[in-house]
Design an enzyme around this catalytic site. Structure first.
Site, PDB file in Angstrom:
ATOM      1  CB  THR A 292     -50.945-120.954  95.126  1.00 54.52           C
ATOM      2  OG1 THR A 292     -51.548-122.150  94.609  1.00 54.52           O
ATOM      3  CG2 THR A 292     -51.313-120.764  96.573  1.00 54.52           C
ATOM      4  CG  ASP A 293     -48.134-120.524  89.142  1.00 51.92           C
ATOM      5  OD1 ASP A 293     -48.812-121.385  88.538  1.00 51.92           O
ATOM      6  OD2 ASP A 293     -47.373-119.746  88.558  1.00 51.92           O
ATOM      7  CE1 TYR A 294     -51.315-127.828  87.348  1.00 53.13           C
ATOM      8  CE2 TYR A 294     -49.770-128.927  88.787  1.00 53.13           C
ATOM      9  CZ  TYR A 294     -50.795-128.994  87.869  1.00 53.13           C
ATOM     10  OH  TYR A 294     -51.291-130.208  87.466  1.00 53.13           O
TER      11      TYR A 294
END
Length: 768
Positions: A292-294
């Site tokens: 995932t992104d952050y």
């Protein structure tokens, strides 16, 4: 993705004892050997340890080494961390890797990732600038050097390339991609993957890293150009215009993918099983892992997808393998297994993909691969990398205007160097500048003075980069590092005018600060910020030749500037060697050859604006009082500078394209030939571009589509005949049934130096 601010460890102070003997690189892993190894390892793992591999944490620095966030050190020892990002340098990486290898039960190594976007320590132009070079070898070289440096600094995974198609210049992250075109974006995606992962995608080599394709998918289509905003589009538009660069990177063998923040067909990407499993893995055959992104998984709660526990299950079931920072998998997967919200097979599949990535990186054979201060010292910013940064920066620059022979400049006489960016080292390396040290970057002033010692250069700031207090507060709160002059705008402009009046020519370095572009840097007004336009108007009034040097991370709306400046050079944020590269171009030591890859508007109200748009039933044809047509009342439909546009210090003339056959069958290749001549007085490079138009289709088709380009060097007076081959696939598109096919009928092929200035030849595709 957000980053924790980092303070680099001083390599010069690293103990000599940390230098490691270079290991013998292992052979590229075979699929059968990898399966046997991973099968054996997973048979020993507990459920908790499998979940731990899905946990990606961020660890920053202090002056003595890595600062492990709360409980991270304990989790590493318990085998509950699969990877770490924001940690680099051999000393820091070794400290954490030793913790995992020596103190965890199964001794599973960590992966180390970082935002290496346009260079690691040697910084190249921002990605939008790299794309403007139209030079795939140079772009691949920039990624190759970034891989050399990042591996020398202990990393084995980079969060690049970003291949999101972006057509709205208000979106800050347009700076991080290749612009608006799916064909060019696809070729650049392939080049970047090759550069990072090396020939054959053998990531066990000492100088290769695993690339991470991002942001999957459609992230650049955020509504209103606002960061993290929603997206909405038809599937046929998705397949034809936005998905091709992602697919190209997957076909090139990219090792990992990062999910985007936005929704796709109503479901956020991080919870979207159709996107992550059906499309990415089943249709495209992707074999790597998805991170995932952050904090994207906990953010699913704000999307309205459920409770923290529920969204953790949604993400895992969708096909997400690793959770960046959110710790949703760590906190809720065991409960979700007990409740039946997820099953063991889904957990095992995600864990296997993470372990396979580590195997492909050679970390099980040598967990300390590349962790050597000796190699870091000999590799980072070595002279040949610096030379490449200068050359690639020059290739990225675009001459937008040049009248009255304003450029090249003479190296004698006097110059008034004006503007808030003229002496800024911090800004030239741009946002997302990795581990780059701006103190080692070359400003425009430094570059000009070094290139022309006999030239009298007098500097005046002229204006602050911005004067809106809210904007300044936001920039300074997040690493803006702006130096603000406390004088009034009037006093600063007055000083600049006095300096200009005493010089032969004015060089005004204007644009955005690095903090005004990149992530979370959307702008509703994309003209020059602050008092910079007022400054330019005052400089114009002096009657001196006015040369603009732009520094920015997006297309800007520059109608007055285009009308009144004598020359405009787009330099983007050009990286470590920016000042030297800009001087090379301004003085004519290098003839500019860049072409823009994102359309420049006349006014922000035209956004999103892009060349490959659809036609309408009432297209505006230029009749001024023709009211009931698709047009604006106050500005033209046409852009300020079209896609593919860029001038040179010489001129190029195109002959009429010729075809191998005016009619081709569905399995035949069309050969297009065109002669290009350098008709000016200087040797130069040109980017010849080929476009097509499908005149009749089962769905409406774009007015123009890039299908090929060639960059060629021509000596003055020289001509060359170029040959393009249009394969059957070049004529295909996804129809409303998502079938990829070419439809018989009338086409046009167009060749020229940009998307507007082309010559057209018709041809026909038959059914047989």
């Amino acid at each position: 993705m957000k980053r924790i601010p980092l303070l680099l460890l001083a390599l010069a102070l690293a103990p000599a004892a940390q230098a490691q003997k270079k290991p013998t690189p292992p052979a590229a892993p075979s699929a059968q050997k990898m399966k046997q190894y991973i099968d054996g390892l997973m048979a020993k793992m507990t459920t908790e340890e499998k979940i731990g591999q899905l946990n990606l944490v961020s660890v920053g620095f202090d002056v003595t080494g890595p600062v492990v966030s709360k409980d991270v050190d304990a989790n590493i020892r318990k085998g509950l961390v699969g990877g770490v990002f924001n940690t680099y340098t051999p000393i820091a990486v070794r400290k954490l890797q030793e913790m995992a290898i020596k103190e965890s039960r199964l001794h599973i190594p960590l992966m180390f990732g970082y935002d290496v976007i346009h260079g690691h320590r040697t910084i190249f132009p921002i990605a939008l600038g790299l794309s403007a070079s139209w030079d795939l070898k140079a772009i691949e070289q920039s990624a190759r050097i970034a891989a050399e440096e990042s591996t020398a600094d202990g990393l084995n995974w980079v969060f690049s390339p970003m291949v999101d198609i972006a057509r709205d210049a208000r979106w800050g992250r347009i700076s991080e991609g290749a612009g608006e075109d799916p064909y060019l974006g696809s070729r650049i995606a392939e080049a970047m993957v090759r550069g990072y992962q090396g020939p054959g995608n053998d990531m066990t080599k000492d100088n290769t890293v695993m690339a991470c394709l991002k942001h999957f998918a459609l992230y650049g289509a955020a509504e209103a150009g606002r960061e993290y905003n929603t997206t909405d589009m038809s599937k046929q538009r998705m397949y034809n215009e936005y998905l091709p660069p992602y697919k190209a990177a997957v076909a090139a063998g990219v090792g990992s993918v990062m999910s985007s923040f936005n929704d796709v067909n109503g479901t956020p990407a991080t919870a979207n099983k159709w996107l992550m499993t059906d499309l990415l893995r089943t249709q495209w055959g992707f074999q790597g892992f998805v991170a995932t992104d952050y904090t994207a998984i906990p953010e699913l709660v704000e999307h309205g997808m459920g409770t923290p526990e529920q969204v953790a299950a949604l993400a895992l079931n969708a096909g997400i393998d690793q959770d960046m920072v959110g710790e949703s998998f760590l906190n809720y997967t065991a409960k979700n297994l007990q409740s039946g919200a997820v099953n063991k097979a889904q957990l095992d599949a995600a864990c296997r993909r993470i372990l396979e990535a580590k195997y492909k990186l050679g970390l099980f054979q040598d967990p300390y691969r590349n962790v050597s201060t000796e190699r870091a010292t000999s590799t980072l910013m070595k002279p040949e990398f610096i030379a490449a940064a200068r050359d690639i920066a020059r290739r990225s620059m675009v001459l937008l205007k040049n009248e009255r022979s304003a450029l090249p400049l003479k190296k004698t006489g006097s110059i008034a160097l004006i503007g808030p960016l003229a002496n800024r080292q911090r800004d030239v390396i741009g946002s997302w500048s990795g581990a780059g040290d701006w103190h080692q970057a070359v400003s425009v002033e430094q570059g000009l003075r070094a290139a022309a010692p006999a030239l009298k250069i007098t500097y005046a700031k002229g204006a602050n980069i911005a004067d809106d207090q809210q904007m300044l507060d936001r920039l300074q709160a997040h690493g803006g590092e702006l130096e603000l002059d406390k004088r009034s705008a009037e006093d600063m402009i007055k000083e600049a005018v006095q300096v200009a009046q005493a010089a032969d020519v004015v060089v005004a370095v204007v644009g955005e600060s690095q903090g005004m572009t990149g992530e979370a840097a959307a702008r509703a007004d994309i003209g020059l910020p602050g008092q910079q336009l007022a400054l330019l108007k005052a400089l114009k009034a002096t009657g001196k030749p006015l040369v603009l040097v732009l520094m920015n991370g997006r297309p800007l709306a520059l109608p007055w500037e285009n009308q009144n400046a004598d020359a405009i050079l787009e330099t983007w944020f050009a990286g470590t060697q920016a000042g030297h590269a800009i001087a090379d171009v301004l003085f004519g030591d290098y003839n500019p050859s860049g072409k823009i890859t994102a359309t420049f508007p006349v006014a922000v109200g035209q956004e999103p604006i892009y060349y490959n748009h659809k036609n309408t039933g009432r297209p505006y044809t230029g009749v001024k009082l023709d009211k009931y047509k698709s047009r604006y009342l106050d500005v033209p439909n046409e852009p300020l500078y079209p896609f593919g546009f860029g001038l040179s210090y010489t001129t190029f003339t195109y002959g009429k394209p010729t075809l191998s056959n005016p009619t081709i069958g569905p399995a035949e290749t069309l050969t297009v030939s065109v002669t290009v001549q350098n008709t000016g007085q200087m040797d130069g490079e040109e980017v010849a571009q080929l476009y097509i138009r499908d005149l009749v289709g089962s769905i409406s088709r774009p007015v123009s589509e890039l299908k090929g380009f060639q960059k060629l060097m021509l000596k003055k007076g020289e001509s060359k005949t170029l040959t393009f081959r249009l394969t059957p696939d070049a004529l295909k598109f996804y129809n409303n049934d998502l079938k990829f096919m070419a439809e018989p009928g009338d086409f046009q092929v167009m060749v020229g130096g940009n998307s507007r200035d082309v010559q057209m030849v018709p041809f026909k595709l038959t059914a047989k």
